[in-house]
Design a protein around this motif. Structure first.
Motif, PDB file in Angstrom:
ATOM      1  N   ASP A 135      50.279  38.978  38.846  1.00 28.11           N
ATOM      2  CA  ASP A 135      49.585  39.062  40.153  1.00 28.11           C
ATOM      3  C   ASP A 135      49.847  40.555  40.408  1.00 28.11           C
ATOM      4  OD1 ASP A 135      52.259  38.998  40.082  1.00 28.11           O
ATOM      5  OD2 ASP A 135      52.721  38.130  42.248  1.00 28.11           O
ATOM      6  N   SER A 136      49.978  41.573  39.673  1.00 30.30           N
ATOM      7  CA  SER A 136      50.418  42.913  39.865  1.00 30.30           C
ATOM      8  C   SER A 136      49.274  43.905  40.249  1.00 30.30           C
ATOM      9  CB  SER A 136      51.165  43.673  38.647  1.00 30.30           C
ATOM     10  OG  SER A 136      50.452  43.686  37.709  1.00 30.30           O
ATOM     11  N   GLY A 138      47.097  44.640  42.747  1.00 25.61           N
ATOM     12  CA  GLY A 138      47.259  45.256  43.803  1.00 25.61           C
ATOM     13  C   GLY A 138      48.214  45.958  43.888  1.00 25.61           C
ATOM     14  N   ILE A 141      47.788  49.253  42.001  1.00 18.64           N
ATOM     15  CA  ILE A 141      46.961  50.077  43.008  1.00 18.64           C
ATOM     16  C   ILE A 141      47.593  51.301  43.899  1.00 18.64           C
ATOM     17  CG2 ILE A 141      44.943  50.293  44.451  1.00 18.64           C
ATOM     18  CD1 ILE A 141      43.820  47.963  42.718  1.00 18.64           C
ATOM     19  N   ARG A 142      48.420  50.180  44.521  1.00 18.74           N
ATOM     20  CA  ARG A 142      49.623  50.752  45.657  1.00 18.74           C
ATOM     21  C   ARG A 142      50.326  52.037  45.000  1.00 18.74           C
ATOM     22  NH1 ARG A 142      54.657  47.837  47.645  1.00 18.74           N
ATOM     23  NH2 ARG A 142      55.405  48.648  45.734  1.00 18.74           N
TER      24      ARG A 142
END
Length: 156
Positions: A135-136, A138, A141-142
């Motif tokens: 799930d990484s 996002g 990107i952050r």
């Protein structure tokens, strides 16, 4: 031969209800692996309650997961106040003291910025990267956005 570290700090991360997210599961698994390979160490789990609906601290959720992985309760230390990576390091230093030999576990994408934050907190801990977790995307990107801001000291 002296141990390289006495404590393994697992940085908090996203949770889903009262369970660790896949990203946080990877940090917990890596922390448990490092613990198993380093006799006599203790694990510090760091992370507080961040949301209004959150019932358990990130630290308590991580502790519960570590217990299911066979880590003895007496070898797990909770730090339940931190809400940021900077606070993870600061509050752990306050608990363990400046002389503590500490390795910290975080996601691979988070290592670079964590090392910057670690220096701001005035500690020198050994970084250990865990897998990023399914799930990484996002979060990666952050981090790509935050990295230049951290480089110039605008954010930590």
């Amino acid at each position: 031969m002296d141990k390289i570290f006495d404590y393994i700090l697992i940085l908090g991360g996203p949770i889903e209800e009262d369970k660790p997210s896949p990203l946080l599961c990877e940090r917990i698994k890596k922390g448990a692996e490092v613990y198993a390979e380093n006799e006599g160490t203790k694990i510090v789990v760091s992370g507080g309650i961040k949301g209004e609906t959150q019932r358990l601290s990130e630290a308590q959720i991580m502790k519960n997961a570590l217990l299911t992985l066979g880590v003895p309760e007496e070898d797990i230390i909770l730090e339940e106040q931190a809400k940021t990576t900077l606070q993870n390091f600061q509050f752990t230093r306050e608990m363990l003291g400046d002389a503590a030999k500490v390795a910290f576990v975080t996601s691979r994408f988070h290592i670079w910025r964590s090392k910057k934050i670690m220096k701001k907190a005035g500690v020198s801990y050994l970084p250990i990267a865990s897998l990023n977790g399914e799930d990484s995307l996002g979060f990666r990107i952050r981090e790509a956005f935050l990295r230049p801001l951290a480089f110039f000291g605008i954010i930590w």
